[in-house]
Motif scaffolding. Structure first.
Motif, PDB file in Angstrom:
ATOM      1  N   SER A 256      26.838  42.878  -0.275  1.00  0.00           N
ATOM      2  CA  SER A 256      26.422  43.679   0.181  1.00  0.00           C
ATOM      3  C   SER A 256      27.355  43.310   1.653  1.00  0.00           C
ATOM      4  N   GLU A 257      27.853  44.302   2.044  1.00  0.00           N
ATOM      5  CA  GLU A 257      28.797  43.462   3.726  1.00  0.00           C
ATOM      6  C   GLU A 257      27.853  42.814   4.393  1.00  0.00           C
ATOM      7  N   TYR A 258      26.703  43.043   4.312  1.00  0.00           N
ATOM      8  CA  TYR A 258      25.889  42.649   5.626  1.00  0.00           C
ATOM      9  C   TYR A 258      25.270  41.541   5.649  1.00  0.00           C
ATOM     10  N   ASN A 259      25.741  40.577   4.384  1.00  0.00           N
ATOM     11  CA  ASN A 259      24.983  39.617   3.948  1.00  0.00           C
ATOM     12  C   ASN A 259      26.043  38.438   5.403  1.00  0.00           C
ATOM     13  N   THR A 260      25.857  37.179   5.917  1.00  0.00           N
ATOM     14  CA  THR A 260      25.924  36.644   6.230  1.00  0.00           C
ATOM     15  C   THR A 260      25.680  35.302   5.556  1.00  0.00           C
ATOM     16  N   SER A 261      25.789  33.896   6.876  1.00  0.00           N
ATOM     17  CA  SER A 261      24.575  32.808   6.703  1.00  0.00           C
ATOM     18  C   SER A 261      25.472  32.157   7.956  1.00  0.00           C
ATOM     19  N   MET A 262      25.334  33.195   9.187  1.00  0.00           N
ATOM     20  CA  MET A 262      25.261  32.742  10.288  1.00  0.00           C
ATOM     21  C   MET A 262      23.864  32.932  10.969  1.00  0.00           C
ATOM     22  N   ILE A 263      24.194  31.912  11.931  1.00  0.00           N
ATOM     23  CA  ILE A 263      22.762  32.179  13.014  1.00  0.00           C
ATOM     24  C   ILE A 263      22.831  33.275  13.986  1.00  0.00           C
ATOM     25  N   SER A 264      21.529  34.218  14.034  1.00  0.00           N
ATOM     26  CA  SER A 264      22.002  35.152  14.721  1.00  0.00           C
ATOM     27  C   SER A 264      20.860  35.384  15.887  1.00  0.00           C
ATOM     28  N   ILE A 265      20.897  36.295  16.956  1.00  0.00           N
ATOM     29  CA  ILE A 265      19.527  36.318  17.630  1.00  0.00           C
ATOM     30  C   ILE A 265      18.331  37.011  17.272  1.00  0.00           C
ATOM     31  N   THR A 266      18.487  37.460  16.434  1.00  0.00           N
ATOM     32  CA  THR A 266      17.105  38.028  16.035  1.00  0.00           C
ATOM     33  C   THR A 266      16.769  36.395  15.378  1.00  0.00           C
ATOM     34  N   MET A 267      17.334  35.798  14.491  1.00  0.00           N
ATOM     35  CA  MET A 267      16.146  34.823  14.308  1.00  0.00           C
ATOM     36  C   MET A 267      16.196  33.373  15.461  1.00  0.00           C
ATOM     37  N   VAL A 268      16.814  33.448  16.389  1.00  0.00           N
ATOM     38  CA  VAL A 268      16.742  32.588  17.180  1.00  0.00           C
ATOM     39  C   VAL A 268      14.501  33.089  17.976  1.00  0.00           C
ATOM     40  N   LYS A 269      15.549  34.842  18.159  1.00  0.00           N
ATOM     41  CA  LYS A 269      13.920  35.439  18.891  1.00  0.00           C
ATOM     42  C   LYS A 269      13.216  35.159  17.693  1.00  0.00           C
ATOM     43  N   ARG A 270      13.099  35.357  16.376  1.00  0.00           N
ATOM     44  CA  ARG A 270      11.710  35.335  15.665  1.00  0.00           C
ATOM     45  C   ARG A 270      10.875  33.736  15.756  1.00  0.00           C
ATOM     46  N   PHE A 271      11.906  32.709  15.800  1.00  0.00           N
ATOM     47  CA  PHE A 271      11.754  31.291  15.732  1.00  0.00           C
ATOM     48  C   PHE A 271      10.564  30.967  17.302  1.00  0.00           C
TER      49      PHE A 271
ATOM     50  N   PHE B 238      16.036  34.041   3.058  1.00  0.00           N
ATOM     51  CA  PHE B 238      16.955  34.974   1.933  1.00  0.00           C
ATOM     52  C   PHE B 238      18.086  35.885   3.235  1.00  0.00           C
ATOM     53  N   LYS B 239      17.995  35.104   4.532  1.00  0.00           N
ATOM     54  CA  LYS B 239      18.942  35.250   5.281  1.00  0.00           C
ATOM     55  C   LYS B 239      20.199  35.720   5.093  1.00  0.00           C
ATOM     56  N   SER B 240      20.767  34.750   3.672  1.00  0.00           N
ATOM     57  CA  SER B 240      22.449  34.818   3.194  1.00  0.00           C
ATOM     58  C   SER B 240      22.569  36.459   2.624  1.00  0.00           C
ATOM     59  N   VAL B 241      21.425  36.727   2.286  1.00  0.00           N
ATOM     60  CA  VAL B 241      21.613  38.296   2.076  1.00  0.00           C
ATOM     61  C   VAL B 241      20.240  38.666   2.387  1.00  0.00           C
ATOM     62  N   SER B 242      21.249  39.460   3.773  1.00  0.00           N
ATOM     63  CA  SER B 242      20.427  40.256   4.813  1.00  0.00           C
ATOM     64  C   SER B 242      19.478  41.527   4.291  1.00  0.00           C
ATOM     65  N   LEU B 243      20.280  41.849   3.130  1.00  0.00           N
ATOM     66  CA  LEU B 243      19.498  43.423   2.997  1.00  0.00           C
ATOM     67  C   LEU B 243      17.964  43.113   2.458  1.00  0.00           C
ATOM     68  N   ILE B 244      17.614  41.739   1.825  1.00  0.00           N
ATOM     69  CA  ILE B 244      16.920  41.089   1.208  1.00  0.00           C
ATOM     70  C   ILE B 244      15.728  40.793   2.666  1.00  0.00           C
ATOM     71  N   SER B 245      16.566  40.056   3.360  1.00  0.00           N
ATOM     72  CA  SER B 245      15.825  39.156   4.642  1.00  0.00           C
ATOM     73  C   SER B 245      15.360  40.622   5.738  1.00  0.00           C
ATOM     74  N   ASP B 246      16.005  41.041   6.166  1.00  0.00           N
ATOM     75  CA  ASP B 246      15.291  42.070   6.870  1.00  0.00           C
ATOM     76  C   ASP B 246      14.230  42.959   6.356  1.00  0.00           C
TER      77      ASP B 246
END
Length: 295
Positions: A234-249, A286-294
């Motif tokens: 997927s084009e939405y995959n990313t291995s970068m830290i996002s605001i959502t990741m910080v917020k969840r923690f 699985f954050k590097s595969v965002s369609l699964i992690s989300d």
């Protein structure tokens, strides 16, 4: 406009609710859910060209209805495929999905929530907009997952598994909630929760999701294999830290600390926090595969 009116109405009801709560109680709560349930089903079930994945679901229906696309080639779960087969048009698909997903969630709110208005406001601003007005397959799956939590708390394994199986009829990723039955009753220490969550975050950023690509090569001719291959590219995959990741923690820390300091003996709260903890670990892993992690 209707959405804003619903939020405004709920806010007004929340303001006057404490003054009449003692006198009306469950009858009042049931009436609120019925009224707003009808409004929400109407709003989500009659929308046109609104919501994430709308065009994608429309294409699925067109292929099934007009091109006789078989289940083996549709690349969707059997429950959603059946709804498309039974529907006379795409608007009926949207309405049936809303009719299944929304009442189930409201039933769980009625059974489990002591602050029904706040629950509805939080639901409207998150799950309703994203899933019941958008990613409708997942919206139905979430409803059955919600229902399964009731049986998880009551330790009714057969009913819990049945809910997970129904959820899997609409979204295969629901199987990831199955281990919750055996994990959520445990009292995890702060150290374990924070350490394991951070470990999953680091492993996920390194690229644990790439392992899915190798798995998809092993099982290429199955629905699971095809979905894994699709998610991985997927084009939405990313291995970068996002605001959502910080917020969840941040929320994980908040929930854990509040429960440990003020609500140590709440069995239900411990279950919910453990679910959030386990879900966060899966999300980060699985954050590097965002369609699964989300999901």
């Amino acid at each position: 406009m209707l959405y804003k009116l619903i939020i405004l109405s709920l806010s007004c009801v929340q303001f006057i609710f404490p003054k009449i709560k003692e006198h009306i109680n469950n009858k009042y709560r049931r009436l609120i859910l019925i009224i707003f349930g009808i409004l929400l089903v109407f709003m989500a079930g009659t929308r046109n060209k609104i919501g994430y994945d709308y065009d994608g679901y429309r294409n699925i229906f067109d292929n099934i209805a007009f091109h006789n696309l078989s289940f083996s080639n549709a690349n969707v779960e059997p429950g959603f495929y059946l709804i498309n087969v039974l529907s006379i048009n795409f608007y009926m698909v949207i309405f049936l999905c809303a009719l299944i997903a929304i009442p189930l969630k409201l039933f769980v709110f009625f059974k489990k929530s002591e602050a029904i208005i706040i629950s509805l406001i939080l639901y409207l601003s998150t799950i309703f907009l994203t899933y019941d007005m958008g990613v409708i397959r997942q919206g139905i799956a979430i409803s059955f997952i919600f229902l399964s939590v009731i049986y998880l708390e009551e330790r009714k394994l057969i009913k819990f598994i049945s809910c997970i199986l129904f959820a899997m009829l609409f979204h295969i990723t629901s199987i990831t909630f199955l281990p919750a039955y055996f994990l959520v009753n445990r009292n995890f220490s702060r150290k374990l929760i924070y350490t394991l969550t951070l470990a999953c975050l680091i492993i996920g950023l390194i690229g644990f999701g790439d392992l899915l690509f190798e798995i998809s090569k092993i099982i290429p001719n199955t629905m699971v294999g095809e979905k894994l291959a699709y998610y991985q590219t997927s084009e939405y995959n990313t291995s970068m830290i996002s605001i959502t990741m910080v917020k969840r923690f941040f929320f994980l820390i908040f929930f854990v600390e509040i429960s440990r300091r003020f609500m140590k003996n709440s069995i239900s709260l411990n279950i919910y926090i453990n679910c959030y903890f386990i879900g966060s670990c899966i999300y980060y892993l699985f954050k590097s595969v965002s369609l699964i992690s989300d999901r």
